[in-house]
Motif scaffolding. Structure first.
Motif, PDB file in Angstrom:
ATOM      1  N   ALA A 192      33.275  40.098  48.580  1.00 35.31           N
ATOM      2  CA  ALA A 192      32.996  40.299  47.159  1.00 35.31           C
ATOM      3  C   ALA A 192      32.561  38.978  46.521  1.00 35.31           C
ATOM      4  CB  ALA A 192      34.220  40.863  46.461  1.00 35.31           C
ATOM      5  N   GLY A 193      32.188  39.052  45.254  1.00 35.15           N
ATOM      6  CA  GLY A 193      31.827  37.842  44.525  1.00 35.15           C
ATOM      7  C   GLY A 193      30.356  37.709  44.202  1.00 35.15           C
TER       8      GLY A 193
ATOM      9  N   GLN B  15      39.471  38.185  30.785  1.00 31.03           N
ATOM     10  CA  GLN B  15      39.904  37.555  32.027  1.00 31.03           C
ATOM     11  C   GLN B  15      39.414  38.298  33.258  1.00 31.03           C
ATOM     12  OE1 GLN B  15      44.182  37.624  30.858  1.00 31.03           O
ATOM     13  NE2 GLN B  15      44.106  35.442  31.298  1.00 31.03           N
ATOM     14  N   ALA B  16      38.649  39.349  33.051  1.00 30.56           N
ATOM     15  CA  ALA B  16      38.247  40.180  34.184  1.00 30.56           C
ATOM     16  C   ALA B  16      36.743  40.265  34.385  1.00 30.56           C
ATOM     17  CB  ALA B  16      38.809  41.595  34.004  1.00 30.56           C
ATOM     18  N   ALA B  17      35.953  39.873  33.391  1.00 28.95           N
ATOM     19  CA  ALA B  17      34.503  40.073  33.453  1.00 28.95           C
ATOM     20  C   ALA B  17      33.759  38.765  33.235  1.00 28.95           C
ATOM     21  CB  ALA B  17      34.067  41.091  32.401  1.00 28.95           C
ATOM     22  N   HIS B  18      32.546  38.707  33.791  1.00 27.66           N
ATOM     23  CA  HIS B  18      31.692  37.549  33.571  1.00 27.66           C
ATOM     24  C   HIS B  18      31.056  37.599  32.177  1.00 27.66           C
ATOM     25  CE1 HIS B  18      31.213  38.177  38.131  1.00 27.66           C
ATOM     26  NE2 HIS B  18      32.158  37.286  37.925  1.00 27.66           N
ATOM     27  N   THR B  19      30.660  38.793  31.768  1.00 24.10           N
ATOM     28  CA  THR B  19      30.055  39.000  30.454  1.00 24.10           C
ATOM     29  C   THR B  19      30.875  40.039  29.702  1.00 24.10           C
ATOM     30  OG1 THR B  19      27.830  38.510  31.279  1.00 24.10           O
ATOM     31  CG2 THR B  19      27.986  39.728  29.207  1.00 24.10           C
TER      32      THR B  19
ATOM     33  N   MET C 121      29.567  30.043  35.239  1.00 22.46           N
ATOM     34  CA  MET C 121      29.951  31.136  36.131  1.00 22.46           C
ATOM     35  C   MET C 121      31.094  30.722  37.050  1.00 22.46           C
ATOM     36  SD  MET C 121      29.621  34.226  37.127  1.00 22.46           S
ATOM     37  CE  MET C 121      28.040  34.921  36.651  1.00 22.46           C
ATOM     38  N   GLU C 122      31.019  29.515  37.594  1.00 21.82           N
ATOM     39  CA  GLU C 122      32.089  29.047  38.477  1.00 21.82           C
ATOM     40  C   GLU C 122      33.410  28.959  37.722  1.00 21.82           C
ATOM     41  OE1 GLU C 122      31.753  28.701  41.762  1.00 21.82           O
ATOM     42  OE2 GLU C 122      29.740  29.485  41.369  1.00 21.82           O
ATOM     43  N   VAL C 123      33.352  28.518  36.470  1.00 25.31           N
ATOM     44  CA  VAL C 123      34.560  28.432  35.649  1.00 25.31           C
ATOM     45  C   VAL C 123      35.175  29.812  35.460  1.00 25.31           C
ATOM     46  CG1 VAL C 123      35.460  27.821  33.363  1.00 25.31           C
ATOM     47  CG2 VAL C 123      33.733  26.366  34.458  1.00 25.31           C
ATOM     48  N   ARG C 124      34.339  30.787  35.134  1.00 25.59           N
ATOM     49  CA  ARG C 124      34.853  32.135  34.873  1.00 25.59           C
ATOM     50  C   ARG C 124      35.393  32.790  36.135  1.00 25.59           C
ATOM     51  NH1 ARG C 124      31.711  34.822  29.746  1.00 25.59           N
ATOM     52  NH2 ARG C 124      31.571  32.873  28.563  1.00 25.59           N
ATOM     53  N   LYS C 125      34.713  32.564  37.264  1.00 23.45           N
ATOM     54  CA  LYS C 125      35.210  33.134  38.518  1.00 23.45           C
ATOM     55  C   LYS C 125      36.591  32.585  38.858  1.00 23.45           C
ATOM     56  CE  LYS C 125      30.870  34.400  40.812  1.00 23.45           C
ATOM     57  NZ  LYS C 125      29.990  34.149  41.987  1.00 23.45           N
ATOM     58  N   ARG C 126      36.797  31.302  38.619  1.00 20.79           N
ATOM     59  CA  ARG C 126      38.105  30.706  38.883  1.00 20.79           C
ATOM     60  C   ARG C 126      39.160  31.256  37.930  1.00 20.79           C
ATOM     61  NH1 ARG C 126      38.170  26.316  42.276  1.00 20.79           N
ATOM     62  NH2 ARG C 126      36.111  25.578  42.944  1.00 20.79           N
TER      63      ARG C 126
ATOM     64  N   LEU D  16      40.153  34.747  39.135  1.00 20.21           N
ATOM     65  CA  LEU D  16      41.036  34.679  40.299  1.00 20.21           C
ATOM     66  C   LEU D  16      42.431  34.209  39.911  1.00 20.21           C
ATOM     67  CD1 LEU D  16      38.633  33.222  43.006  1.00 20.21           C
ATOM     68  CD2 LEU D  16      39.625  35.517  42.947  1.00 20.21           C
ATOM     69  N   GLN D  17      42.509  33.247  39.007  1.00 23.61           N
ATOM     70  CA  GLN D  17      43.823  32.785  38.552  1.00 23.61           C
ATOM     71  C   GLN D  17      44.598  33.912  37.901  1.00 23.61           C
ATOM     72  OE1 GLN D  17      44.348  28.882  36.466  1.00 23.61           O
ATOM     73  NE2 GLN D  17      44.981  30.161  34.747  1.00 23.61           N
ATOM     74  N   MET D  18      43.911  34.653  37.018  1.00 23.98           N
ATOM     75  CA  MET D  18      44.558  35.786  36.359  1.00 23.98           C
ATOM     76  C   MET D  18      45.045  36.806  37.380  1.00 23.98           C
ATOM     77  SD  MET D  18      43.746  39.217  35.555  1.00 23.98           S
ATOM     78  CE  MET D  18      41.962  39.281  35.442  1.00 23.98           C
ATOM     79  N   ARG D  19      44.227  37.080  38.395  1.00 25.29           N
ATOM     80  CA  ARG D  19      44.583  38.103  39.382  1.00 25.29           C
ATOM     81  C   ARG D  19      45.777  37.673  40.231  1.00 25.29           C
ATOM     82  NH1 ARG D  19      39.426  40.607  42.299  1.00 25.29           N
ATOM     83  NH2 ARG D  19      41.080  41.994  43.029  1.00 25.29           N
ATOM     84  N   ILE D  20      45.823  36.400  40.572  1.00 25.10           N
ATOM     85  CA  ILE D  20      46.969  35.905  41.346  1.00 25.10           C
ATOM     86  C   ILE D  20      48.261  36.069  40.542  1.00 25.10           C
ATOM     87  CG2 ILE D  20      48.051  33.832  42.315  1.00 25.10           C
ATOM     88  CD1 ILE D  20      45.183  32.874  43.002  1.00 25.10           C
ATOM     89  N   ILE D  21      48.212  35.682  39.277  1.00 26.65           N
ATOM     90  CA  ILE D  21      49.409  35.796  38.432  1.00 26.65           C
ATOM     91  C   ILE D  21      49.790  37.251  38.224  1.00 26.65           C
ATOM     92  CG2 ILE D  21      50.295  35.392  36.096  1.00 26.65           C
ATOM     93  CD1 ILE D  21      48.568  32.829  36.052  1.00 26.65           C
ATOM     94  N   LYS D  22      48.796  38.107  37.927  1.00 28.35           N
ATOM     95  CA  LYS D  22      49.082  39.531  37.715  1.00 28.35           C
ATOM     96  C   LYS D  22      49.652  40.177  38.970  1.00 28.35           C
ATOM     97  CE  LYS D  22      47.392  40.368  33.488  1.00 28.35           C
ATOM     98  NZ  LYS D  22      48.179  40.964  32.381  1.00 28.35           N
ATOM     99  N   THR D  23      49.123  39.801  40.130  1.00 26.12           N
ATOM    100  CA  THR D  23      49.619  40.365  41.382  1.00 26.12           C
ATOM    101  C   THR D  23      51.048  39.924  41.634  1.00 26.12           C
ATOM    102  OG1 THR D  23      47.386  40.406  42.313  1.00 26.12           O
ATOM    103  CG2 THR D  23      49.211  40.554  43.868  1.00 26.12           C
TER     104      THR D  23
END
Length: 325
Positions: A45-46, A160-164, A259-264, A267-274
């Motif tokens: 993905a990505g 925290q989930a979308a690029h746009t 884009m790189e900032v938002r992707k990071r 991922l940070q949000m997803r790690i914490i949520k998980t």
């Protein structure tokens, strides 16, 4: 199990519809099978452009998603749609209102629609929604549209989930006041005023533009000027312009390094949520033996609520052999 998972992943990467649907169903299961599958899906993905649409109920998000999908298909882009529906109070499943409104794409292999129930998840997003985005991403869809349930203040999680991020407002719904109350104004990359054929649409456009000019709300990307796009999904007015704004924003994200900032951030949000999900699941499974005694102590005021909560958490086992550690 490993061979079966590898075969399924291969079929997902090949864009096979049944495999994509099956992978999504497994991902929602939140068990060992889901963990093994998503670990492999994650590697592929990505690449997709993830676009989130939010706004209060009645603002026309579903109609907007359908109109954008038609426009992106004209441009030759494949589109995945993750429509977050309210949960049924009886079955816990999605009410599927969005799926009903998007039946026109049933014969289009370049469009895949997945309706998901919130199942109590805060933030307007179902827990497995971003796993579903990953599946669509790995399957090669160019654009993935996430439509949130439309619950007001909790909508800000879409940032925290979308690029746009697109915030949809409609004339006559008091959206400009709602935007200030809920902090929704600040999360938009693009503001859309739907149903612009209504008489009071110009006032809504002016109000949003006025609030934008009071400061520079946004997510830290000061090089991007947040547009306000009037649209009518029914007549098609403004849909081409909106699709071009989305594409322009995507190109801006890539060229500016944002884009790189938002992707990071995603991922940070997803790690914490998980991590929160793992803790919550363990707590639900292991609480019963400890909870009753703590409840009695709190009821008799021998133990305060925070102390009882800490005691309950101390009883949760985070190490073991199950797949959700």
């Amino acid at each position: 199990m490993a061979d079966e998972t590898e075969n399924l992943v291969a079929d997902v990467l090949a864009g096979k519809t049944r495999a994509v649907a099956r992978a999504m169903s497994i991902a929602e299961g939140r068990n060992d099978a889901a963990e093994h599958l998503m670990a492999q899906i994650h590697r592929h993905a990505g690449r997709a452009h993830v676009v989130g649409l939010t706004g209060v109920p009645g603002s026309g998000k579903s109609t907007m998603v359908a109109a954008l999908t038609r426009e992106f298909r004209k441009l030759g882009k494949t589109v995945g749609i993750v429509a977050i529906d309210p949960s049924s109070p009886f079955s816990g499943g999605a009410i599927l209102g969005d799926r009903v409104r998007m039946t026109g794409f049933a014969e289009d292999d370049g469009v895949f629609i997945r309706s998901m129930a919130t199942r109590g998840a805060l933030g307007g997003l179902a827990r497995a929604s971003l796993d579903t985005v990953d599946v669509l991403d790995a399957a090669g869809f160019d654009v993935v549209l996430i439509e949130t349930v439309g619950v007001g203040q909790d909508e800000v999680d879409i940032v925290q989930a979308a690029h746009t991020v697109i915030v949809v407002s409609a004339p006559g719904l008091g959206d400009e006041v709602q935007a200030i109350k809920a902090g929704v104004l600040e999360i938009a990359d693009i503001h859309v005023v739907s149903k612009c054929d209504k008489p009071d649409a110009s006032h809504t456009i002016q109000d949003i533009n006025g609030m934008l000019h009071l400061g520079r709300p946004g997510k830290g990307d000061k090089a991007w000027t947040i547009p306000v796009v009037p649209t009518s999904a029914e007549s098609g007015e403004g849909i081409v312009e909106l699709s071009q704004k989305i594409i322009t924003h995507y190109e801006h994200l890539k060229s500016s390094g944002e884009m790189e900032v938002r992707k990071r951030q995603i991922l940070q949000m997803r790690i914490i949520k998980t991590a929160e999900d793992i803790l919550r699941d363990r707590l639900m499974r292991e609480r019963n033996g400890k909870l009753q005694g703590l409840l009695e102590q709190a009821y008799t005021r021998d133990l305060d609520v925070r102390a009882a909560a800490r005691e309950l958490l101390s009883a949760v086992t985070l190490k073991g052999t199950s797949g959700d550690e």
